[in-house]
Design a protein around this motif. Structure first.
Motif, PDB file in Angstrom:
ATOM      1  N   ASN A  70      83.553  61.799  58.427  1.00  0.00           N
ATOM      2  CA  ASN A  70      82.267  61.656  59.117  1.00  0.00           C
ATOM      3  C   ASN A  70      81.911  60.188  59.368  1.00  0.00           C
ATOM      4  N   ASN A  71      82.920  59.311  59.221  1.00  0.00           N
ATOM      5  CA  ASN A  71      82.773  57.865  59.437  1.00  0.00           C
ATOM      6  C   ASN A  71      81.947  57.159  58.373  1.00  0.00           C
ATOM      7  N   GLU A  72      81.530  57.900  57.336  1.00  0.00           N
ATOM      8  CA  GLU A  72      80.947  57.215  56.190  1.00  0.00           C
ATOM      9  C   GLU A  72      82.059  56.522  55.409  1.00  0.00           C
ATOM     10  N   VAL A  73      81.684  55.564  54.571  1.00  0.00           N
ATOM     11  CA  VAL A  73      82.656  54.832  53.773  1.00  0.00           C
ATOM     12  C   VAL A  73      82.602  55.342  52.334  1.00  0.00           C
ATOM     13  N   ASP A  74      83.744  55.774  51.834  1.00  0.00           N
ATOM     14  CA  ASP A  74      83.862  56.269  50.463  1.00  0.00           C
ATOM     15  C   ASP A  74      84.179  55.089  49.546  1.00  0.00           C
ATOM     16  N   ILE A  75      83.385  54.914  48.507  1.00  0.00           N
ATOM     17  CA  ILE A  75      83.563  53.806  47.568  1.00  0.00           C
ATOM     18  C   ILE A  75      83.791  54.381  46.166  1.00  0.00           C
ATOM     19  N   PHE A  76      84.914  53.995  45.568  1.00  0.00           N
ATOM     20  CA  PHE A  76      85.315  54.524  44.264  1.00  0.00           C
ATOM     21  C   PHE A  76      85.507  53.345  43.319  1.00  0.00           C
ATOM     22  N   ILE A 107      85.494  53.851  32.698  1.00  0.00           N
ATOM     23  CA  ILE A 107      84.416  54.616  33.327  1.00  0.00           C
ATOM     24  C   ILE A 107      84.561  54.461  34.836  1.00  0.00           C
ATOM     25  N   GLN A 108      83.981  55.390  35.591  1.00  0.00           N
ATOM     26  CA  GLN A 108      84.111  55.327  37.038  1.00  0.00           C
ATOM     27  C   GLN A 108      82.872  55.884  37.729  1.00  0.00           C
ATOM     28  N   LEU A 109      82.692  55.469  38.972  1.00  0.00           N
ATOM     29  CA  LEU A 109      81.600  55.926  39.824  1.00  0.00           C
ATOM     30  C   LEU A 109      82.142  56.120  41.235  1.00  0.00           C
ATOM     31  N   ARG A 110      81.523  57.032  41.975  1.00  0.00           N
ATOM     32  CA  ARG A 110      81.945  57.251  43.362  1.00  0.00           C
ATOM     33  C   ARG A 110      80.717  57.592  44.205  1.00  0.00           C
ATOM     34  N   PHE A 111      80.618  56.979  45.379  1.00  0.00           N
ATOM     35  CA  PHE A 111      79.493  57.250  46.260  1.00  0.00           C
ATOM     36  C   PHE A 111      79.896  56.913  47.688  1.00  0.00           C
ATOM     37  N   SER A 112      79.059  57.287  48.646  1.00  0.00           N
ATOM     38  CA  SER A 112      79.305  57.021  50.059  1.00  0.00           C
ATOM     39  C   SER A 112      78.260  56.047  50.589  1.00  0.00           C
ATOM     40  N   ALA A 113      78.645  55.275  51.605  1.00  0.00           N
ATOM     41  CA  ALA A 113      77.739  54.307  52.226  1.00  0.00           C
ATOM     42  C   ALA A 113      77.970  54.306  53.734  1.00  0.00           C
ATOM     43  N   ASP A 114      77.018  53.772  54.453  1.00  0.00           N
ATOM     44  CA  ASP A 114      77.117  53.654  55.904  1.00  0.00           C
ATOM     45  C   ASP A 114      77.470  52.225  56.301  1.00  0.00           C
ATOM     46  N   ASP A 115      77.967  52.082  57.506  1.00  0.00           N
ATOM     47  CA  ASP A 115      78.302  50.763  58.037  1.00  0.00           C
ATOM     48  C   ASP A 115      77.067  49.857  57.993  1.00  0.00           C
ATOM     49  N   GLY A 116      77.230  48.665  57.407  1.00  0.00           N
ATOM     50  CA  GLY A 116      76.129  47.706  57.311  1.00  0.00           C
ATOM     51  C   GLY A 116      75.331  47.785  56.030  1.00  0.00           C
ATOM     52  N   ASP A 117      75.519  48.836  55.231  1.00  0.00           N
ATOM     53  CA  ASP A 117      74.796  48.953  53.959  1.00  0.00           C
ATOM     54  C   ASP A 117      75.148  47.793  53.031  1.00  0.00           C
ATOM     55  N   GLN A 118      74.166  47.386  52.213  1.00  0.00           N
ATOM     56  CA  GLN A 118      74.367  46.350  51.217  1.00  0.00           C
ATOM     57  C   GLN A 118      74.062  46.919  49.835  1.00  0.00           C
ATOM     58  N   ARG A 128      96.514  53.486  36.596  1.00  0.00           N
ATOM     59  CA  ARG A 128      96.480  53.688  38.033  1.00  0.00           C
ATOM     60  C   ARG A 128      96.491  55.165  38.426  1.00  0.00           C
ATOM     61  N   TYR A 129      96.633  56.092  37.457  1.00  0.00           N
ATOM     62  CA  TYR A 129      96.740  57.502  37.815  1.00  0.00           C
ATOM     63  C   TYR A 129      95.480  58.054  38.467  1.00  0.00           C
ATOM     64  N   ALA A 130      94.328  57.540  38.078  1.00  0.00           N
ATOM     65  CA  ALA A 130      93.078  58.046  38.650  1.00  0.00           C
ATOM     66  C   ALA A 130      92.982  57.781  40.143  1.00  0.00           C
ATOM     67  N   LEU A 131      93.781  56.854  40.656  1.00  0.00           N
ATOM     68  CA  LEU A 131      93.752  56.532  42.081  1.00  0.00           C
ATOM     69  C   LEU A 131      94.811  57.278  42.878  1.00  0.00           C
ATOM     70  N   ARG A 132      95.623  58.105  42.217  1.00  0.00           N
ATOM     71  CA  ARG A 132      96.821  58.618  42.893  1.00  0.00           C
ATOM     72  C   ARG A 132      96.505  59.501  44.086  1.00  0.00           C
ATOM     73  N   GLU A 148      74.727  54.941  37.983  1.00  0.00           N
ATOM     74  CA  GLU A 148      75.311  54.165  36.905  1.00  0.00           C
ATOM     75  C   GLU A 148      76.182  55.034  36.012  1.00  0.00           C
ATOM     76  N   ALA A 149      77.080  54.385  35.284  1.00  0.00           N
ATOM     77  CA  ALA A 149      77.924  55.057  34.295  1.00  0.00           C
ATOM     78  C   ALA A 149      77.916  54.225  33.025  1.00  0.00           C
ATOM     79  N   GLN A 150      78.039  54.891  31.871  1.00  0.00           N
ATOM     80  CA  GLN A 150      77.997  54.194  30.589  1.00  0.00           C
ATOM     81  C   GLN A 150      79.112  54.719  29.700  1.00  0.00           C
ATOM     82  N   SER A 151      79.850  53.811  29.073  1.00  0.00           N
ATOM     83  CA  SER A 151      80.987  54.218  28.249  1.00  0.00           C
ATOM     84  C   SER A 151      80.523  54.830  26.933  1.00  0.00           C
ATOM     85  N   GLN A 152      81.319  55.779  26.480  1.00  0.00           N
ATOM     86  CA  GLN A 152      81.111  56.383  25.172  1.00  0.00           C
ATOM     87  C   GLN A 152      82.190  55.860  24.221  1.00  0.00           C
TER      88      GLN A 152
END
Length: 317
Positions: A241-247, A287-298, A207-211, A277-281
């Motif tokens: 900026n009202n974007e949604v952060d997804i981790f 592994i982790q990914l992070r990106f932003s999205a707008d309201d209504g995005d699928q 859980r440390y990566a989320l601290r 995308e992310a790929q384990s070594q």
């Protein structure tokens, strides 16, 4: 609810008593999901780090300290304007260490002090609760955030199975806007659960990566060939900026405790094209990914394990 978490509660993270440490992790999970405000007295901070180093290693102390300080807010007392009589009375009643914490809670207009010694502090004149009392109250407080009452049995979290022929035709999209409104009824039905229900008893370093990440998160347990188990963690938050952060994070939660090499976590856009995308070594714990999205995005998340097992989940912001 605004609470001060006492040193005795945090010490449960350092001792080998599973029931106490599980309760403390569950309390921190509730605070981290912003369903409750949690504070720590400034006088407690150094003590906790010191005890962590003594009872565990310095590396573990730094990790657990960073996790706690990423969740709890530090508060202090201005002793120049403090009612000294109050402090002296509390010291006589509870001892100096507990009196410091109680005074901090009172001076900062908090609603309760959470301690393992709650039963012995009833006469302090300030609301003192045990961790269990706080957890028992939480479902009632959560109900005020929801438009409809919840009447569901408390079931063991289900596991989603990775397979070779999974279809998306009958899948319901996970609505992340509901999560941001602290409405997790649909999430539970789709096997997205609070951290402690799936990862509460496994290695706490996961859980440390989320601290330092704001927002709310849920975890889904997935498995391949009814043997190898992984945990998919999704954290969602509103940015300035009202974007949604997804981790996103993917961890192994069965032996071996590292991800198989070349395990992929892929984010697809609404047209089914790979967005990121992310790929384990070899020897990766996760592994982790992070990106932003707008309201209504699928979008959708695909987990590909070993080329012969895959899992896909659909989302809407």
């Amino acid at each position: 609810m605004r609470i001060l978490v006492g040193l005795s509660v945090l010490m449960c993270l350092l001792i080998e008593q599973e029931s106490f440490s599980e309760q403390t992790l569950k309390l921190l999970e509730i605070i981290e999901s912003q369903r409750m405000e949690g504070y720590i007295a400034k006088s407690t901070v150094a003590k906790f780090f010191y005890y962590a180093k003594i009872l565990r290693s310095e590396k573990y102390a730094r990790e657990i300290f960073s996790m706690v300080m990423g969740i709890l807010k530090e508060c202090s007392v201005d002793y120049t304007i403090l009612d000294k009589k109050l402090l002296y009375n509390l010291i006589e009643l509870t001892g100096f260490e507990l009196a410091e914490e109680l005074v901090c809670a009172i001076a900062n207009n908090l609603e309760a002090f959470v301690s393992l010694n709650a039963q012995n502090l009833i006469t302090s004149g300030f609301p003192v609760l045990s961790v269990k009392q706080v957890l028992d109250r939480q479902p009632l407080e959560d109900s005020f955030l929801l438009s409809e009452p919840i009447d569901e049995p408390n079931l063991e979290p289900e596991t989603s199975v990775l397979n070779t022929r999974q279809t998306e035709l009958d899948q319901k999209r996970v609505k992340l806007k509901n999560w941001l409104g602290n409405d997790f009824r649909e999430a539970e039905q789709q096997n997205w659960h609070p951290w402690h229900e799936i990862l509460g008893t496994v290695q706490p370093s996961y859980r440390y990566a989320l601290r330092h990440i704001k927002g709310v998160h849920r975890v889904k347990k997935i498995c391949c060939n009814n043997r190898y188990q992984m945990a998919l963690v999704l954290n969602v938050a509103i940015e300035n900026n009202n974007e949604v952060d997804i981790f996103l994070q993917l961890y192994a939660i069965s032996n071996p405790n590292d991800l198989p090499e070349n395990t992929k976590m892929i984010v697809l856009d609404d047209s089914g094209q790979t967005f990121i995308e992310a790929q384990s070594q070899l020897d990766d714990l996760g592994i982790q990914l992070r990106f932003s999205a707008d309201d209504g995005d699928q979008f959708s998340i695909k987990i590909d394990y070993g080329g012969n097992c895959s899992f896909t989940e659909l989302f809407m912001v």
